[in-house]
Design an enzyme around this catalytic site. Structure first.
Site, PDB file in Angstrom:
ATOM      1  N   GLU A  64      33.526  44.997  33.029  1.00  0.00           N
ATOM      2  CA  GLU A  64      31.958  44.437  33.430  1.00  0.00           C
ATOM      3  C   GLU A  64      32.052  43.873  34.748  1.00  0.00           C
ATOM      4  OE1 GLU A  64      32.130  40.721  30.711  1.00  0.00           O
ATOM      5  OE2 GLU A  64      32.166  41.716  28.700  1.00  0.00           O
ATOM      6  N   GLU A 111      34.791  45.366  23.712  1.00  0.00           N
ATOM      7  CA  GLU A 111      34.840  44.349  23.688  1.00  0.00           C
ATOM      8  C   GLU A 111      33.441  43.645  22.095  1.00  0.00           C
ATOM      9  OE1 GLU A 111      35.330  41.457  26.417  1.00  0.00           O
ATOM     10  OE2 GLU A 111      36.869  42.074  27.870  1.00  0.00           O
TER      11      GLU A 111
END
Ligand code: NAG
Length: 300
Positions: A120, A220
Site C-alpha cells: 500500500e 488482502e
C-alpha cells in the site's frame, strides 16, 4: 456488480472449469502474542494449523524479526511456500530486506512463491507508480527467476496510479480490498468486494491487453471479529464467517487467488485510526485466535 473490459470474460469463464479454482493463502504476522519475534518452531506450528486450508502464506518484511531466515526452513519442513516482503519506504528498510533475501532465498528457492516490494505504498502516497517500479525492478534484477511485484489498494490500480507497473512489465500485482474499511454493511460487503476487485482487474487487464500478464491476485481482504464498528461495518465472528463464505469462497470459485487477512490475531498491535478518524483495533482480524483456534467455519 459492475464489470468492465476484459475482466468479465475471464471471470465468467472460470466457474465452468473446476481445475481453475483460485488458490487460498493467508497473510501471516511475524510476531507472537507478546510482540516478540516468531522463530522457525512457531512458524512450523502455524503451518500445521493452516495445512488443511492452504500451502501458501505472505509476509511483509524479509528482515524484520529475521523473517526470511526463520520462516523458510519451516516452509521447507512443512511443504509451504511464502511470499516474502520488501519494505521499500526507507532506503534503510529496502537495503535490509534486500540483504535478507540475498542471504536466504538462494538456499530456499522452492519455498519462495514470490517477492512483494511495498504494501500500500501508493495508497499512502509514499511512491508514485514510476518510483515503485524502480524499487521493484531493483529486486527483480537481483532475483530474475522469482515472481516480483507489489500489493496495493484496489482503488490505486483502478484510478491509474499503478499504470507504470503494468506498462513496466511487473510480474505480479496484488489487490487489497476491504469492504469493512469502506464502511459497508455485511449484507453488501461481498458485492462491494467483487466490485472493487473487478474495477482493479478490469483497469489493469484492459491496459495490459492480457488476462495472465501481469499475474493478479487479491493480496488482502477479510473481516474483523471484535472491536468498534466502522460506518455500517460491524465486527463479529458471524459477519467474518458470512464474508468468508460469500467473498472468499466466491472469488475462489471465480478462479482468483486470494490471501485472507489474516491467519492469526495479533494482540500485540497498538490501537490505530481509520481513514475516517475513528479509533480502530487491528488485533482481531485473524481467522484463528493467537492460540491457533479457528474463530468460525473456514470451509468453502
Ligand atoms: C453496495 O455495493 C455496491 C457495489 O457493489 C455499491 O455500488 C453500493 O453503493 C453499495 N451500497 C451502499 C448502501 O453502500
Amino acid at each position: 456488480m459492475r464489470f468492465s473490459s476484459v475482466v468479465p470474460l475471464a471471470l465468467a469463464a472460470a466457474p465452468a472449469v473446476v481445475s481453475a479454482a483460485g488458490t487460498l493463502g493467508f497473510a501471516l504476522g511475524d510476531k507472537k502474542a507478546d510482540g516478540s519475534c516468531k522463530y522457525t518452531a512457531d512458524y512450523e506450528a502455524d503451518f500445521d494449523t493452516l495445512a488443511g486450508l492452504t500451502k501458501v502464506v505472505r509476509g511483509y518484511s524479509a528482515s524484520d524479526c529475521n523473517t526470511a531466515q526463520q520462516i523458510l526452513p519451516a516452509a521447507k519442513n512443512k511443504g509451504f511456500q511464502v511470499l516474502l516482503g520488501v519494505w521499500p519506504d526507507t532506503d534503510a528498510s529496502f537495503a535490509a530486506d534486500k540483504a535478507a533475501l540475498q542471504a536466504y532465498v538462494p538456499q530456499y528457492e522452492d519455498q519462495v512463491y514470490a517477492i512483494t516490494v511495498g504494501s500500500e505504498s501508493m495508497y499512502r502516497g509514499t511512491f508514485t507508480g514510476a518510483q515503485l517500479l524502480e524499487k521493484i525492478n531493483d529486486i527483480k534484477g537481483a532475483f530474475p527467476n522469482v515472481l516480483v511485484g507489489t500489493a496495493d489498494s484496489w482503488n490505486k490500480y483502478a484510478d491509474g496510479t499503478g499504470d507504470a507497473l503494468v506498462t513496466g512489465g511487473v510480474d505480479l500485482l496484488l489487490i487489497n480490498a476491504f469492504a469493512y474499511w469502506q464502511g459497508q454493511d455485511i449484507n453488501n460487503a461481498s458485492a462491494t468486494f467483487f466490485d472493487d476487485v473487478s474495477q482493479a482487474f478490469g483497469h489493469i487487464q484492459s491496459l495490459s491487453g492480457s488476462t495472465d500478464k501481469p499475474k493478479l491476485a487479491v493480496g488482502e481482504t477479510g473481516w474483523v471479529t471484535s472491536g468498534g464498528t466502522y460506518g455500517s461495518a460491524v465486527p463479529s465472528a458471524q459477519n467474518a464467517q458470512t464474508f468468508y463464505k460469500q467473498g472468499i469462497c466466491g472469488i475462489l470459485d471465480w478462479g482468483v487467488d486470494v490471501y485472507y487477512f489474516e491467519a492469526f490475531d495479533e494482540p500485540w498491535k497498538p490501537v490505530s485510526k481509520g481513514d475516517n478518524g475513528e479509533v480502530e483495533d487491528e488485533t482481531a482480524w485473524g481467522a484463528y485466535t493467537v492460540n491457533r483456534v479457528p474463530k468460525f467455519d473456514l470451509s468453502c
